[in-house]
Design an enzyme around this catalytic site. Sequence first.
Site, PDB file in Angstrom:
ATOM      1  N   GLY A 135     -63.818  53.393   3.872  1.00 37.28           N
ATOM      2  CA  GLY A 135     -64.764  52.612   4.657  1.00 37.28           C
ATOM      3  C   GLY A 135     -66.072  52.319   3.958  1.00 37.28           C
ATOM      4  O   GLY A 135     -66.904  51.576   4.483  1.00 37.28           O
ATOM      5  N   GLU A 136     -66.269  52.904   2.758  1.00 41.41           N
ATOM      6  CA  GLU A 136     -67.546  52.716   2.067  1.00 41.41           C
ATOM      7  C   GLU A 136     -67.802  51.259   1.704  1.00 41.41           C
ATOM      8  O   GLU A 136     -68.908  50.742   1.884  1.00 41.41           O
ATOM      9  CB  GLU A 136     -67.594  53.590   0.810  1.00 41.41           C
ATOM     10  N   VAL A 175     -59.531  51.248   3.247  1.00 41.72           N
ATOM     11  CA  VAL A 175     -59.321  52.424   2.398  1.00 41.72           C
ATOM     12  C   VAL A 175     -60.322  52.535   1.254  1.00 41.72           C
ATOM     13  O   VAL A 175     -60.495  53.612   0.689  1.00 41.72           O
ATOM     14  CB  VAL A 175     -57.878  52.425   1.836  1.00 41.72           C
ATOM     15  N   TYR A 176     -61.016  51.455   0.899  1.00 42.17           N
ATOM     16  CA  TYR A 176     -61.962  51.498  -0.224  1.00 42.17           C
ATOM     17  C   TYR A 176     -63.190  52.304   0.178  1.00 42.17           C
ATOM     18  O   TYR A 176     -63.830  51.989   1.162  1.00 42.17           O
ATOM     19  CB  TYR A 176     -62.410  50.089  -0.619  1.00 42.17           C
ATOM     20  N   SER A 177     -63.604  53.370  -0.517  1.00 35.32           N
ATOM     21  CA  SER A 177     -63.021  53.931  -1.711  1.00 35.32           C
ATOM     22  C   SER A 177     -62.670  55.404  -1.486  1.00 35.32           C
ATOM     23  O   SER A 177     -63.321  56.314  -1.992  1.00 35.32           O
ATOM     24  CB  SER A 177     -64.018  53.793  -2.860  1.00 35.32           C
TER      25      SER A 177
END
Length: 315
Positions: A63-64, A52-54
């Site tokens: 996915g970042e 979930v980030y960010s």
Amino acid sequence: MQKRPLGRSGLSTAPLVFGGNVFGWTADEATSHRLLDVFVGGGFNAVDTADVYSAWVPGHEGGESESVIGRWLKARGRRDDVLILTKVAMWPKQPGLSAANIEAAVEGSLRRLQTDYIDLYQSHQDDAATPVEETLEAYGRLVKAGKVRAIGASNFSPDRLAGSLAASETRGLPRYATIQPKFNLYDRDQVEGELATLAAAEGLGIIPFYGLAAGFLTGKYRSEADLEGRARRHTIKRDYMNDKGVRVLAALDKAVEATGATHAQIALAWVMVHPAITAPIASATSVAQLEELMGAASLVLPAQVIADLDAAGRD
């Protein structure tokens, strides 16, 4: 640097885990890669992230952080030097702990991380709508396939965690090796008491997040004026600017005088020596900040300092 076991997983971590929520958000990719270089170069080995980030950042989708880590792993070729800890269940795009979601989500995480396996795959939050047996069976298939080495939980109540551990025992399924709750000098209730007792009895590692209480325990924020322009100003004002917060900062001030260390180093060192804790998770967005936090691992707090800090943080 002496490593600490992550429960019964067979994995071990240095006393500090890097919180990868900042990667690709408040730390751009070049900075993130430099931070990872410094962290691993300093003898530390565990990096915590989540699918979930960010997603909360405007223009991001989730996915970042994993993608930034994956490109670092590919560029450096240091996969064997690090433990990758990631999570599933909290991303609105792929929510929950159903077998179908876990099996789809892990493929996305592996792809973004550019690795064949995840060292510790964690349930980011409980999912009361899915039987624990279904979740654990899905993890079992991933372990058997070599895609996951061990599993952990985050944001579980002691009762629900105990229920999962019991299901693992009776069904012969993988068991959670770790739990990731909120814990710091100020926020104590999620660990001290029932969870600590359960962790000790079941051999669980505790790798808490929020070790610096959104930055409050750095000692930089004493008034509303200090919070001006800060991303977490509302959280700090609401949760920490009160009589207890004043006591905690006063104890930290006294500890700074006694040790010569910084507020952040002392706050993290206190967590590191807590008998229930394996290793705290903390984030940094600059090399200078990271090196300060890394210094907590070699800081020896006098017994009286530990006792004073402990007393100040109790309700």
